[in-house]
Design an enzyme around this catalytic site. Structure first.
Site, PDB file in Angstrom:
ATOM      1  N   THR A   1       2.340 -33.530  15.128  1.00  0.00           N
ATOM      2  CA  THR A   1       2.403 -32.140  14.672  1.00  0.00           C
ATOM      3  C   THR A   1       1.094 -31.439  15.013  1.00  0.00           C
ATOM      4  O   THR A   1       0.021 -32.033  14.908  1.00  0.00           O
ATOM      5  CB  THR A   1       2.657 -32.037  13.154  1.00  0.00           C
ATOM      6  OG1 THR A   1       2.452 -30.665  12.751  1.00  0.00           O
ATOM      7  CG2 THR A   1       1.737 -32.927  12.340  1.00  0.00           C
ATOM      8  N   GLY A   2       1.204 -30.181  15.438  1.00  0.00           N
ATOM      9  CA  GLY A   2      -0.006 -29.440  15.779  1.00  0.00           C
ATOM     10  C   GLY A   2       0.201 -28.662  17.058  1.00  0.00           C
ATOM     11  O   GLY A   2       1.295 -28.131  17.301  1.00  0.00           O
TER      12      GLY A   2
ATOM     13  N   GLY B   1       1.334 -27.818  20.147  1.00  0.00           N
ATOM     14  CA  GLY B   1       2.408 -28.389  20.962  1.00  0.00           C
ATOM     15  C   GLY B   1       2.099 -28.435  22.442  1.00  0.00           C
ATOM     16  O   GLY B   1       2.452 -29.396  23.132  1.00  0.00           O
TER      17      GLY B   1
ATOM     18  N   ARG C   1      10.367 -20.557  24.364  1.00  0.00           N
ATOM     19  CA  ARG C   1       9.236 -21.506  24.294  1.00  0.00           C
ATOM     20  C   ARG C   1       9.684 -22.809  23.613  1.00  0.00           C
ATOM     21  O   ARG C   1      10.334 -22.799  22.584  1.00  0.00           O
ATOM     22  CB  ARG C   1       8.093 -20.876  23.517  1.00  0.00           C
ATOM     23  CG  ARG C   1       6.829 -21.751  23.407  1.00  0.00           C
ATOM     24  CD  ARG C   1       6.805 -22.568  22.130  1.00  0.00           C
ATOM     25  NE  ARG C   1       5.566 -23.329  21.974  1.00  0.00           N
ATOM     26  CZ  ARG C   1       5.366 -24.235  21.016  1.00  0.00           C
ATOM     27  NH1 ARG C   1       6.302 -24.481  20.133  1.00  0.00           N
ATOM     28  NH2 ARG C   1       4.235 -24.883  20.948  1.00  0.00           N
TER      29      ARG C   1
ATOM     30  N   THR D   1       5.645 -28.239  10.336  1.00  0.00           N
ATOM     31  CA  THR D   1       6.558 -29.113  11.093  1.00  0.00           C
ATOM     32  C   THR D   1       6.717 -30.417  10.314  1.00  0.00           C
ATOM     33  O   THR D   1       5.788 -30.838   9.620  1.00  0.00           O
ATOM     34  CB  THR D   1       5.947 -29.373  12.484  1.00  0.00           C
ATOM     35  OG1 THR D   1       6.025 -28.171  13.228  1.00  0.00           O
ATOM     36  CG2 THR D   1       6.644 -30.493  13.238  1.00  0.00           C
TER      37      THR D   1
ATOM     38  N   GLY E   1       8.008 -26.551  22.337  1.00  0.00           N
ATOM     39  CA  GLY E   1       6.786 -27.327  22.123  1.00  0.00           C
ATOM     40  C   GLY E   1       7.029 -28.811  22.336  1.00  0.00           C
ATOM     41  O   GLY E   1       7.968 -29.218  23.026  1.00  0.00           O
TER      42      GLY E   1
HETATM   43  N1  ASP Z   1       3.950 -29.016  17.451  1.00  0.00           N
HETATM   44  C1  ASP Z   1       4.806 -27.937  17.024  1.00  0.00           C
HETATM   45  C2  ASP Z   1       5.105 -27.052  18.195  1.00  0.00           C
HETATM   46  O1  ASP Z   1       4.243 -26.859  19.025  1.00  0.00           O
HETATM   47  C3  ASP Z   1       4.210 -27.120  15.917  1.00  0.00           C
HETATM   48  C4  ASP Z   1       3.681 -27.889  14.726  1.00  0.00           C
HETATM   49  O2  ASP Z   1       3.595 -29.106  14.735  1.00  0.00           O
HETATM   50  O3  ASP Z   1       3.350 -27.235  13.704  1.00  0.00           O
HETATM   51  O4  ASP Z   1       6.176 -26.499  18.265  1.00  0.00           O
END
Ligand code: ASP
Length: 312
Positions: free
Chosen positions: A232-233, A235, A209, A181, A211
């Site tokens: 990021t991470g 979600g 879905r 991301t 996030g």
């Molecule tokens: N946070 C993003 C999501 O959940 C994914 C990511 O940051 O890699 O869609």
């Protein structure tokens, strides 16, 4: 990205002062395997340099953040725009948001079918100043009415994205966020802040879905009086924590930008077992990042520095 064990033992932070304007970019939190880290960091560095040049030439924070994100959406290494993660049906469904800290105007798209630059559509919504979030076909129709063209899905789908979906379908890797991301926070020469985030979400995600990335307050937030943040991470954890706005409120109460984002990531890890990374910039001239994953590719540049900083 693989999805090895995560723990708060891996938590790391970085922070630096600028003399005025500043730019921080991330290319996604996760556990970057093999030799891909330097490539991810190099892409972030180019995007940070592009945004910094724009700021130096007088671009607004919003314009500069969108420039960085568009460059990363064009780069097939990242899970945004071209190369984004595929959902359970093998389709692209893109999420992005951007916020102006001076006006609190914001724009976002979620479940967007293939368009080259979801962030450009989010920015056009921000500039129009009416709607904050549009989803799916409605977002696509709005984009078309505003001059954006749909793109053939095949031209934005990479072999790596197909292989990752296949690995998830076969149960070879734990279904998890994809990593990659992208996000950017900027302080421009007038002291205006902006934050922006773009993603394809989670590999093999169920249709529909959404996030944190397109959600103002969860994945993205900017307020000139406090700071700007892109997450990021995990979600679902960031959504439950209203993580971006919570970090901003810590800054408003006196925390530095890196303290504010670390507090949120640590409590999210402790209470929800949710991990990720955050970039931030504050009203006082500091830039920084924090992560509770093994890696997060990033780059930063600021007024008064000799050269950009980057890593993973
Ligand atoms: N946070 C993003 C999501 O959940 C994914 C990511 O940051 O890699 O869609």
């Amino acid at each position: 990205m693989t999805s090895g064990p995560r723990s708060l033992d891996r938590a790391a932070t970085w922070s630096k002062r600028t003399d005025g304007w500043g730019v921080v970019v991330h290319g996604g939190a996760g556990d970057i395997d093999g030799d891909r880290g330097p490539l991810h960091a190099a892409g972030c560095r180019s995007a940070a340099i592009a945004a910094s040049r724009a700021v130096e030439s007088g671009a607004t924070a919003v314009e500069a953040a969108a420039i960085a994100i568009e460059a990363l959406e064009d780069n097939p290494l990242y899970n945004a725009g071209t190369g984004a993660a595929l959902d359970e049906r093998g389709e692209l469904s893109l999420d992005a948001s951007i916020m102006c800290g001076a006006t609190l105007d914001a724009g976002g798209v979620c479940n967007l079918p293939p368009f080259a630059h979801p962030i450009a559509i989010a920015k056009a919504m921000l500039l129009e100043g009416r709607r904050v979030l549009l989803a799916g076909e409605g977002a696509a129709e709005w984009a078309e009415r505003h001059g954006f063209a749909r793109v053939d899905a095949a031209s934005m789908t990479t072999d790596v994205a197909r292989a990752r979906l296949e690995a998830v379908r076969r149960g070879l890797v734990e279904p998890n966020w994809a990593g990659g991301t992208v996000g950017c926070v900027v302080r421009d020469r007038e002291g205006r802040l902006a934050a922006a985030t773009s993603t394809g979400g989670v590999v093999g995600k169920p249709r529909g879905r959404v996030g944190d990335s397109p959600i103002i307050g969860a994945g993205t937030y900017a307020d000139d009086a406090a700071g700007a943040v892109s997450n990021t991470g995990d979600g679902e954890a960031f959504l439950r924590f209203v993580a971006a706005k919570t970090a901003i409120e810590h800054m408003r109460s006196g925390a530095s930008c890196v303290e504010g984002i670390s507090m949120v990531l640590e409590s999210m890890g402790r209470t929800l077992d949710g991990y990720g990374g955050t970039i931030a910039i504050d009203a006082l001239g500091f830039v920084g990042w924090a992560r509770t994953t093994m890696n997060m590719s990033w780059a930063a540049f600021g007024e008064g520095w000799n050269e950009p900083q980057s890593g993973f």
